[in-house]
Design a protein around this motif. Structure first.
Motif, PDB file in Angstrom:
ATOM      1  N   TRP A  75      14.307   2.544 -11.215  1.00  0.00           N
ATOM      2  CA  TRP A  75      13.603   3.205 -10.105  1.00  0.00           C
ATOM      3  C   TRP A  75      12.711   4.327 -10.640  1.00  0.00           C
ATOM      4  O   TRP A  75      11.585   4.517 -10.168  1.00  0.00           O
ATOM      5  N   ILE A  76      13.203   5.086 -11.609  1.00  0.00           N
ATOM      6  CA  ILE A  76      12.400   6.156 -12.211  1.00  0.00           C
ATOM      7  C   ILE A  76      11.087   5.590 -12.737  1.00  0.00           C
ATOM      8  O   ILE A  76      10.011   6.123 -12.476  1.00  0.00           O
ATOM      9  N   ASP A  77      11.170   4.509 -13.487  1.00  0.00           N
ATOM     10  CA  ASP A  77       9.958   3.920 -14.057  1.00  0.00           C
ATOM     11  C   ASP A  77       8.994   3.468 -12.969  1.00  0.00           C
ATOM     12  O   ASP A  77       7.784   3.696 -13.065  1.00  0.00           O
ATOM     13  N   ARG A  78       9.515   2.825 -11.927  1.00  0.00           N
ATOM     14  CA  ARG A  78       8.655   2.307 -10.855  1.00  0.00           C
ATOM     15  C   ARG A  78       8.008   3.446 -10.066  1.00  0.00           C
ATOM     16  O   ARG A  78       6.821   3.383  -9.731  1.00  0.00           O
ATOM     17  N   LYS A  79       8.762   4.497  -9.762  1.00  0.00           N
ATOM     18  CA  LYS A  79       8.204   5.636  -9.015  1.00  0.00           C
ATOM     19  C   LYS A  79       7.212   6.414  -9.881  1.00  0.00           C
ATOM     20  O   LYS A  79       6.165   6.849  -9.399  1.00  0.00           O
ATOM     21  N   ARG A  80       7.526   6.571 -11.169  1.00  0.00           N
ATOM     22  CA  ARG A  80       6.628   7.284 -12.092  1.00  0.00           C
ATOM     23  C   ARG A  80       5.269   6.606 -12.160  1.00  0.00           C
ATOM     24  O   ARG A  80       4.228   7.264 -12.151  1.00  0.00           O
ATOM     25  N   VAL A  95       3.743   4.969  -9.904  1.00  0.00           N
ATOM     26  CA  VAL A  95       2.970   5.264  -8.690  1.00  0.00           C
ATOM     27  C   VAL A  95       2.252   6.600  -8.845  1.00  0.00           C
ATOM     28  O   VAL A  95       1.059   6.722  -8.542  1.00  0.00           O
ATOM     29  N   VAL A  96       2.956   7.618  -9.338  1.00  0.00           N
ATOM     30  CA  VAL A  96       2.326   8.922  -9.543  1.00  0.00           C
ATOM     31  C   VAL A  96       1.212   8.809 -10.577  1.00  0.00           C
ATOM     32  O   VAL A  96       0.120   9.357 -10.388  1.00  0.00           O
ATOM     33  N   GLU A  97       1.462   8.097 -11.660  1.00  0.00           N
ATOM     34  CA  GLU A  97       0.430   7.943 -12.691  1.00  0.00           C
ATOM     35  C   GLU A  97      -0.801   7.231 -12.148  1.00  0.00           C
ATOM     36  O   GLU A  97      -1.925   7.558 -12.528  1.00  0.00           O
ATOM     37  N   ARG A  98      -0.617   6.277 -11.272  1.00  0.00           N
ATOM     38  CA  ARG A  98      -1.748   5.514 -10.727  1.00  0.00           C
ATOM     39  C   ARG A  98      -2.506   6.267  -9.638  1.00  0.00           C
ATOM     40  O   ARG A  98      -3.729   6.239  -9.582  1.00  0.00           O
ATOM     41  N   TYR A  99      -1.765   6.937  -8.742  1.00  0.00           N
ATOM     42  CA  TYR A  99      -2.384   7.577  -7.573  1.00  0.00           C
ATOM     43  C   TYR A  99      -2.601   9.078  -7.740  1.00  0.00           C
ATOM     44  O   TYR A  99      -3.317   9.691  -6.942  1.00  0.00           O
ATOM     45  N   GLY A 100      -1.940   9.721  -8.706  1.00  0.00           N
ATOM     46  CA  GLY A 100      -2.138  11.148  -8.939  1.00  0.00           C
ATOM     47  C   GLY A 100      -1.470  12.054  -7.924  1.00  0.00           C
ATOM     48  O   GLY A 100      -1.795  13.238  -7.839  1.00  0.00           O
ATOM     49  N   CYS A 101      -0.554  11.514  -7.129  1.00  0.00           N
ATOM     50  CA  CYS A 101       0.185  12.323  -6.168  1.00  0.00           C
ATOM     51  C   CYS A 101       1.603  11.787  -6.069  1.00  0.00           C
ATOM     52  O   CYS A 101       1.925  10.761  -6.669  1.00  0.00           O
ATOM     53  N   ALA A 110       6.978   1.553  -7.182  1.00  0.00           N
ATOM     54  CA  ALA A 110       7.764   1.856  -5.983  1.00  0.00           C
ATOM     55  C   ALA A 110       7.288   3.183  -5.391  1.00  0.00           C
ATOM     56  O   ALA A 110       7.408   4.234  -6.030  1.00  0.00           O
ATOM     57  N   ALA A 111       6.744   3.116  -4.188  1.00  0.00           N
ATOM     58  CA  ALA A 111       6.279   4.322  -3.501  1.00  0.00           C
ATOM     59  C   ALA A 111       7.411   4.892  -2.646  1.00  0.00           C
ATOM     60  O   ALA A 111       7.320   4.999  -1.430  1.00  0.00           O
ATOM     61  N   HIS A 112       8.499   5.238  -3.309  1.00  0.00           N
ATOM     62  CA  HIS A 112       9.670   5.855  -2.682  1.00  0.00           C
ATOM     63  C   HIS A 112       9.783   7.272  -3.230  1.00  0.00           C
ATOM     64  O   HIS A 112       9.428   7.535  -4.372  1.00  0.00           O
ATOM     65  N   GLY A 113      10.301   8.172  -2.438  1.00  0.00           N
ATOM     66  CA  GLY A 113      10.371   9.575  -2.821  1.00  0.00           C
ATOM     67  C   GLY A 113      11.170   9.831  -4.084  1.00  0.00           C
ATOM     68  O   GLY A 113      12.140   9.139  -4.378  1.00  0.00           O
ATOM     69  N   GLY A 114      10.730  10.849  -4.820  1.00  0.00           N
ATOM     70  CA  GLY A 114      11.457  11.291  -6.001  1.00  0.00           C
ATOM     71  C   GLY A 114      10.605  11.532  -7.222  1.00  0.00           C
ATOM     72  O   GLY A 114      11.043  12.186  -8.157  1.00  0.00           O
ATOM     73  N   ALA A 115       9.377  11.029  -7.235  1.00  0.00           N
ATOM     74  CA  ALA A 115       8.481  11.268  -8.371  1.00  0.00           C
ATOM     75  C   ALA A 115       7.375  12.216  -7.917  1.00  0.00           C
ATOM     76  O   ALA A 115       6.760  12.014  -6.872  1.00  0.00           O
ATOM     77  N   PHE A 116       7.144  13.249  -8.703  1.00  0.00           N
ATOM     78  CA  PHE A 116       6.204  14.307  -8.316  1.00  0.00           C
ATOM     79  C   PHE A 116       5.288  14.600  -9.496  1.00  0.00           C
ATOM     80  O   PHE A 116       5.749  14.700 -10.642  1.00  0.00           O
ATOM     81  N   PRO A 117       3.983  14.760  -9.227  1.00  0.00           N
ATOM     82  CA  PRO A 117       3.053  15.035 -10.326  1.00  0.00           C
ATOM     83  C   PRO A 117       3.237  16.439 -10.896  1.00  0.00           C
ATOM     84  O   PRO A 117       3.487  17.391 -10.157  1.00  0.00           O
ATOM     85  N   LEU A 118       3.119  16.536 -12.191  1.00  0.00           N
ATOM     86  CA  LEU A 118       3.082  17.827 -12.864  1.00  0.00           C
ATOM     87  C   LEU A 118       1.604  18.119 -13.109  1.00  0.00           C
ATOM     88  O   LEU A 118       0.986  17.552 -14.013  1.00  0.00           O
ATOM     89  N   GLY A 166       1.593  15.069 -16.150  1.00  0.00           N
ATOM     90  CA  GLY A 166       2.891  14.434 -16.306  1.00  0.00           C
ATOM     91  C   GLY A 166       3.549  14.174 -14.977  1.00  0.00           C
ATOM     92  O   GLY A 166       2.948  14.358 -13.918  1.00  0.00           O
ATOM     93  N   VAL A 167       4.821  13.775 -15.055  1.00  0.00           N
ATOM     94  CA  VAL A 167       5.581  13.410 -13.863  1.00  0.00           C
ATOM     95  C   VAL A 167       7.027  13.851 -14.043  1.00  0.00           C
ATOM     96  O   VAL A 167       7.601  13.686 -15.124  1.00  0.00           O
ATOM     97  N   VAL A 168       7.599  14.391 -12.972  1.00  0.00           N
ATOM     98  CA  VAL A 168       9.038  14.667 -12.918  1.00  0.00           C
ATOM     99  C   VAL A 168       9.611  13.732 -11.866  1.00  0.00           C
ATOM    100  O   VAL A 168       9.034  13.573 -10.790  1.00  0.00           O
ATOM    101  N   VAL A 169      10.745  13.081 -12.195  1.00  0.00           N
ATOM    102  CA  VAL A 169      11.326  12.078 -11.302  1.00  0.00           C
ATOM    103  C   VAL A 169      12.830  12.278 -11.180  1.00  0.00           C
ATOM    104  O   VAL A 169      13.507  12.535 -12.172  1.00  0.00           O
ATOM    105  N   VAL A 170      13.323  12.106  -9.947  1.00  0.00           N
ATOM    106  CA  VAL A 170      14.756  12.056  -9.668  1.00  0.00           C
ATOM    107  C   VAL A 170      15.026  10.753  -8.936  1.00  0.00           C
ATOM    108  O   VAL A 170      14.264  10.362  -8.051  1.00  0.00           O
ATOM    109  N   SER A 171      16.122  10.089  -9.302  1.00  0.00           N
ATOM    110  CA  SER A 171      16.525   8.859  -8.624  1.00  0.00           C
ATOM    111  C   SER A 171      18.033   8.829  -8.472  1.00  0.00           C
ATOM    112  O   SER A 171      18.755   9.154  -9.413  1.00  0.00           O
ATOM    113  N   GLY A 172      18.478   8.439  -7.280  1.00  0.00           N
ATOM    114  CA  GLY A 172      19.906   8.282  -7.048  1.00  0.00           C
ATOM    115  C   GLY A 172      20.337   8.643  -5.639  1.00  0.00           C
ATOM    116  O   GLY A 172      21.426   8.297  -5.206  1.00  0.00           O
ATOM    117  N   LEU A 173      19.487   9.362  -4.925  1.00  0.00           N
ATOM    118  CA  LEU A 173      19.762   9.779  -3.554  1.00  0.00           C
ATOM    119  C   LEU A 173      18.809   9.034  -2.622  1.00  0.00           C
ATOM    120  O   LEU A 173      17.867   8.386  -3.083  1.00  0.00           O
TER     121      LEU A 173
END
Length: 159
Positions: free
Chosen positions: A75-80, A82-88, A116-124, A133-140
């Motif tokens: 999930w981290i990889d998939r959400k990350r 999305v941030v890398e592609r869209y910048g948000c 995966a456009a699910h919450g938890g990845a945020f642009p740095l 860069g990107v910070v990501v949390v997955s599990g909740l």
């Protein structure tokens, strides 16, 4: 573990978070400090999460807490991505699709096994530079993943 926010943030709130949480710089030491802060917050809540921080193509921090699984890393990889592609944030991307009456999976034309456009990845984002860069949390649940990252960034930028 803290409860997820009762209501999903609006698109305007999500955009304001990103504008507010722009960093003056982002170094290796900053990645360690932000990552350890996220670990502390997650441990306080007994949150079964994995945490990942990257700058460019380099992983600078990764932690897997009790209760997390290898699926969280996927999930981290998939959400990350999305941030890398869209910048948000991944949550903002998903919210924008939902606001159009569709879903990211149905309308983005991107492989859901890769993105995966699910919450938890945020642009740095760094002032005057942009997203580095990107910070990501997955599990909740996705709102709680997103909220945990935002809380950590708020504390990190205040300190």
């Amino acid at each position: 573990m803290s409860a997820a926010p009762a209501q999903a943030p609006s698109i305007a709130e999500l955009e304001a978070q990103e504008a507010r949480l722009t960093l003056p710089r982002f170094t290796y030491d900053d990645a360690w400090a932000l990552g350890t802060l996220l670990v502390e917050l997650a441990r306080e809540r007994r949150a079964p999460v994995a945490i990942d921080i990257r700058r460019g193509g380099q992983q600078l921090f990764h932690a897997a807490l009790p209760g997390s699984t290898p699926d969280n890393d996927a999930w981290i990889d998939r959400k990350r991505r999305v941030v890398e592609r869209y910048g948000c944030s991944s949550y903002l991307v998903g919210s924008r699709f939902r606001a159009k009456g569709t879903t990211f999976e149905d309308a983005s034309r991107l492989d859901p096994d890769v993105y995966a456009a699910h919450g938890g990845a945020f642009p740095l984002a760094v002032e005057g530079v942009g997203v580095v860069g990107v910070v990501v949390v997955s599990g909740l649940p996705q709102i709680a993943d997103h909220a945990l990252v935002v809380e950590a960034l708020e504390r990190f930028t205040a300190g």
